[in-house]
Design a protein around this motif. Structure first.
Motif, mmCIF file in Angstrom:
data_model
loop_
_atom_site.group_PDB
_atom_site.id
_atom_site.type_symbol
_atom_site.label_atom_id
_atom_site.label_comp_id
_atom_site.label_asym_id
_atom_site.label_seq_id
_atom_site.Cartn_x
_atom_site.Cartn_y
_atom_site.Cartn_z
ATOM 1 N N LEU C 99 0.826 -1.206 0.000
ATOM 2 C CA LEU C 99 0.000 0.000 0.000
ATOM 3 C C LEU C 99 0.861 1.257 0.000
ATOM 4 C CD1 LEU C 99 -2.781 -1.126 2.476
ATOM 5 C CD2 LEU C 99 -2.899 -1.031 -0.022
ATOM 6 N N CYS C 102 1.752 2.969 -3.314
ATOM 7 C CA CYS C 102 0.788 3.697 -4.155
ATOM 8 C C CYS C 102 0.351 5.004 -3.538
ATOM 9 C CB CYS C 102 -0.425 2.820 -4.447
ATOM 10 S SG CYS C 102 -1.538 2.634 -3.045
ATOM 11 N N THR C 132 -5.886 -6.565 -2.194
ATOM 12 C CA THR C 132 -6.840 -6.001 -3.146
ATOM 13 C C THR C 132 -7.955 -5.248 -2.426
ATOM 14 O OG1 THR C 132 -6.313 -7.860 -4.614
ATOM 15 C CG2 THR C 132 -8.287 -6.570 -5.137
ATOM 16 N N TYR C 135 -6.685 -1.922 -0.605
ATOM 17 C CA TYR C 135 -6.563 -0.724 -1.435
ATOM 18 C C TYR C 135 -7.878 0.048 -1.475
ATOM 19 C CZ TYR C 135 -6.506 2.491 -5.246
ATOM 20 O OH TYR C 135 -6.640 3.651 -5.958
ATOM 21 N N LEU C 157 -3.059 9.398 -3.717
ATOM 22 C CA LEU C 157 -2.915 8.067 -4.316
ATOM 23 C C LEU C 157 -2.391 8.175 -5.739
ATOM 24 C CD1 LEU C 157 -6.220 6.438 -3.023
ATOM 25 C CD2 LEU C 157 -3.893 5.895 -2.291
ATOM 26 N N ALA C 160 -3.558 2.411 -8.429
ATOM 27 C CA ALA C 160 -4.319 1.409 -7.693
ATOM 28 C C ALA C 160 -3.452 0.162 -7.557
ATOM 29 C CB ALA C 160 -5.616 1.087 -8.414
ATOM 30 N N VAL C 161 -3.717 -0.629 -6.517
ATOM 31 C CA VAL C 161 -2.911 -1.806 -6.219
ATOM 32 C C VAL C 161 -3.812 -3.030 -6.098
ATOM 33 C CG1 VAL C 161 -1.427 -2.871 -4.480
ATOM 34 C CG2 VAL C 161 -1.234 -0.427 -4.967
ATOM 35 N N SER C 162 -3.432 -4.087 -6.766
ATOM 36 C CA SER C 162 -4.151 -5.342 -6.574
ATOM 37 C C SER C 162 -3.148 -6.480 -6.545
ATOM 38 C CB SER C 162 -5.172 -5.558 -7.684
ATOM 39 O OG SER C 162 -4.518 -5.733 -8.922
ATOM 40 N N THR C 194 0.330 -2.729 -10.099
ATOM 41 C CA THR C 194 -0.446 -1.491 -10.164
ATOM 42 C C THR C 194 -1.355 -1.522 -11.385
ATOM 43 O OG1 THR C 194 1.090 -0.329 -11.609
ATOM 44 C CG2 THR C 194 1.571 -0.282 -9.247
ATOM 45 N N ASN C 231 -8.199 -4.866 -10.903
ATOM 46 C CA ASN C 231 -8.255 -3.399 -10.940
ATOM 47 C C ASN C 231 -9.597 -2.913 -11.456
ATOM 48 O OD1 ASN C 231 -4.778 -3.187 -11.881
ATOM 49 N ND2 ASN C 231 -5.682 -2.609 -9.912
ATOM 50 N N GLN C 234 -12.071 -3.185 -8.709
ATOM 51 C CA GLN C 234 -11.880 -2.093 -7.744
ATOM 52 C C GLN C 234 -12.480 -0.796 -8.256
ATOM 53 O OE1 GLN C 234 -7.572 -2.415 -7.561
ATOM 54 N NE2 GLN C 234 -7.633 -3.252 -5.477
#
Lengths: 254, 254, 254, 254, 254, 254
Positions: C99, C102, C132, C135, C157, C160-162, C194, C231, C234
């Motif tokens: 985390l 990002c 996931t 985030y 931010l 995005a992060v997964s 990302t 992503n 999300q």
């Protein structure tokens, strides 16, 4: 039908209260409920824990513990096990809560009183003996603080606090159970009360059994009468002068 | 005078009981008392702790915990602190004791049931919700053991168990306190009762105050009525079929 | 050859993201990868840990834990054991690191966000589901801080992060392994990526076996495609409005 | 552009492997990667942990630790803090996993080998030095067990294991980072490989940054070449005779 | 020049030994060296620790602790801190070692005696008082075991053990230091001796100072004379009958 | 009668002192008493522990530990057990006390020196080797502080400190016992002395036996001669220049 130790159902064991048992704490009381012996020591320190600092309020807390040699078969030392057991935690919290119900923490000023209740010999009722003795130690510590001129208000104690166990054994409601009765009681209750006859804490438990509300009522009758008698023993003990040398006003922390 | 959430003094919050919340444990129940949500999971293992081994008796125990995110401001994780707090210990012991009052451990046979009560969201009354939900999870675990042919006796449960909080807030005796009331209650009591109307545990505490015996009586009236209503909700939930696949007789341990 | 649950090798399990699962934390997300369910809660506090104080930088950290009832057979509670296991430590650190990749900690200002990832039900891939979901919870917490006027810069931010797991099972490279596959995988890899397709963390392990570099390449192909799909899930979830009441500017800490 | 210590990007630091560093363990190796010095000791005990007992399989595990005086500024002792940190746990698990990938635990028989990796001096890459040295200590311990006639099968080792770090520093991919580079690397990766060129473990992390897949590929190229060179150093070291007195067949446990 | 409490340099404080202080342990002795009061309780259990099992030898060990209220200002409870301090460890080991020097563990048979030495009030010399009292408690426990017919040999005690402190205060060698002297002593020594005049343990320490060998000699003279006097007090105390009810032969474990 | 290793009773093992063994600490010494090898590292930090802050005095403390692989059979790691054993505590305290006897803490100024004594290989006498080596490391740390201009007074060391073990083995008084003798000694004594021939600490123990005062005298004779020889070895080692780069005046903390 008499009990093993010859008492009637509504009679307390012999109660003995010895003030000034140790020389260093501001209050130090050995209390005996029959063969149960608990040393209650009230230590005074200036200031309060950080989370309370600056509030103008004092703090009273308690720690309960059992000597390994106090029980019928030796119990392991919690310091050696590296953790405090649930029962110890529970009783320490109960004693602290009970004492805070009788003291005005604003009147106490920013002082902390820690009451250590160490069981020298266990024969049932150690937590109720501890509460009853701890009140006397607390009263001595308050006297000590008053003499030192460190109270925010001269009379922080609003009532006296005592406690007793009561239970159902062999189908009969009985007061102040020794270990022999406690270990086979169907219902077990601890009552903490004030000298005004009001309640501070009531904890009743069916031990693998349940109980009727009418049983609860009978247990409360006995317990409140027992607490009243304990209050008298406390008053008598506290009628004697402070068992040590009181500090001069502006005396430093003990 | 209505309460902040619009209830009368003697009315419970909305109660919801969801069985089969998780897939692995033999019993898994999400119980909600208003915004308070507790996940109660009953896991079955063959055998009993060593100190009980060979007795022919089973064992039921409970562990209570709070998710860090369950409380208004985040609370520290006890696993990170490396020790369990006094409050956690106290509640775990209360839940275990309450459940053991309704089960015949000889009928259970040498099986252990651990009930994990994890608070997902806290808004007052988490321990009473936990006990009420834990009973339902326990009933499912017993059904599971019965289907597997592992009970020593077909009906080990002797009664149903529920629990509710009651207290004095703004000078009024009120049932099932949410956090907003609980945090300013003068007296706080938890009552655990059976569906036969008998008591298992009564724990009443003056919070920096004392209370009259007549107040205790009024609190008990409300609490017992509340428990009866909770018993009805438990019965309704348990009237539905077991929410999962039951094992075949001689099924292996789950 | 289809997998036990009917998926092709390169297909994710059903993904469900529920925002606003709890009422108190600034972000609270239940994420589901098939039967794996993780509750990710982002709690905001003003200020930063002492070692970071005065730097002008914020702090983001994570704690991962498993409910005892989440696993096929009940696992012991780490708070009861008194210590956190190596696996828990490792995963908590991985989530926090992922985390922090990002978020611009200067833009965050001197605020701390703690992300608690508690596994409600475990069926493989709990750490990747946790990242996931975390985030999304983090994004909600940032929105909350923005509304309260407490960010040093409006958009902290940067991406995005997964995360997803991939492995070799029965000699085939497969995406998003459930427990049944994970427990017998020859190679096991977790990939954090990302939404720009770049990598944050790659952890591949031969489980009692070794693997060729070409296998690593195939695993990366599948994992990056899986992350891209996560992503999208999300983004869809975050397209809905904030699931609660946002604070007024200058709102106090939650 | 040369590095601070004058190396090209794809060059290892000076590697030194000293067998027989201590007299008691069956294998004891001091390994040096430049200024990084790790003592790797393989101790043999008869039997296996209880959870593995009776399986016929042996067990290999590792414990990593840092002397307080090994780091630039003194680090606190984990025994004094009373708990092992997450980083220590993580590395211990990585070393154990890496070594188990190269040994046939059935061939080992019911013996346990514990590899203690104690960092005497830290200058980056302690975990990769530890793995590389631990393999040599393990090989000596296996020789020792073979001489004692305690192996179930004469050749339990299936390959050699070495490890090296690689990272992106100043925008360049570099091999075997000393502390000065490691502390400011944008990406950091540890690769564990066999002498057959296959992979055992790959752990790559963006340190507050993300990285492209093409960067990952370049890092793997360098790392695999580095591991091959470390394998040669291991072979040379192991070409010398066992540095101590081997036991007679049926020799007792060491 | 007299000391603050009026004694000459070579004179012990008032010694009081009270046997049978508690009802449960086989031996329970309150020993007082002036204001220092230590409760020494010897508890007997059948069997020996696992590492000693089957050897035919018994075991004697000791645990020393201080009540929080025993010291001038209250000391924190080691069970609450969750770890035992170095000083406590050191003294527990010293007491155990000293007692094992006077008992034939083969004659004791496979029984364990744990001696708990809990300091009720501390005024210097608590460890030496503990050893001196512990010997008397041990003697009572041996008598108890003999009566129960559980000794392998009738007379396991080979000598009596006592201990005393000695030090250099104000440039003078003095015996049996109270806290007021101990806290400012330049040299501090504890001597454990037998009633045959031989030594068991000698521990002398310069407190921020060093001392000449001739000073050591003078300290030993005083200490050995002190120990002889303590042996006489022990003999007198043990001349009285066993202070409780002895078990019948084949009596079960206490 | 010669000893197993061929020495006469009054002869030390081979003593080797290597300064500058590690690169980071201000003093780092490997000391060897025969096969016993201890790494003594003196780390300097600015400031003192909180309880000493503002006193103008510095602080010197020590921590002793054993590598798991240092002993004949592997010993468990105290960090893994989560607690430090009594023996470790005892020796750490002894080393610290011994070093503080030779340094003027006011002259040291508000600096802290921590001496880590880590046993690389154990063959008896580890604590005495540790004290003897720690003094040399301390001297180097003091030189370092002096060069940095951080001493309150140029010469804080008032004497040199060394230590040696002595014991009764096979009825003979012997100096500097290796493990083979130590493990079967009837009496065991450690003596810490200054280069002026005065004593700092004397700790003699009968190991399941008692000893005459005349034996104590003979042991002291041998020990004091041994310490004198160790002082000569220290002087020789310290006659060489500081093994590293000294800081410039006003150099920052190391």
């Amino acid at each position: 039908m008499l009990r093993t130790d010859g008492r009637n159902d509504d009679v307390l064991r012999d109660i003995r209260i010895t003030r000034g048992y140790q020389q260093w704490p501001a209050g130090s009381v050995l209390i005996e409920f029959g063969n149960t012996r608990v040393l209650c020591a009230a230590s005074v320190t200036e200031g309060v824990p950080r989370w309370r600092s600056g509030s103008g309020l004092g703090w009273v807390t308690a720690e309960y513990a059992m000597l390994p040699s106090a029980t019928h078969s030796r119990s392991d030392r919690e310091s050696v096990k590296g953790r405090i057991g649930g029962r110890t935690h529970e009783i320490s919290r109960l004693i602290g809560r009970s004492l805070r119900a009788c003291i005005d923490l604003a009147a106490l000023g920013e002082n902390t009183i820690v009451i250590d209740c160490d069981v020298i010999q266990a024969d049932g009722g150690t937590r109720t003996a501890a509460i009853t003795g701890a009140y006397v130690a607390l009263a001595d510590a308050v006297t000590w603080l008053g003499a030192a001129g460190r109270l925010a208000d001269p009379q922080p104690l609003s009532c006296a606090v005592s406690a007793v166990s009561v239970g159902v054994v062999d189908g009969r409601v009985r007061l102040d159970l020794p270990y022999e009765e406690d270990s086979r009681a169907e219902v077990d209750m601890n009552v903490v009360a004030t000298d005004a006859g009001t309640l501070i804490e009531v904890q009743g438990t069916g031990e693998g059994a349940t109980f009727a509300r009418s049983t609860l009522d009978k247990m409360l009758d006995l317990a409140l009468a027992g607490c009243a008698e304990l209050n008298r023993a406390q008053s008598e003990a506290l009628a004697l002068p402070y068992p040590g040398v009181l500090p001069e006003p502006k005396g430093r922390k003990k």
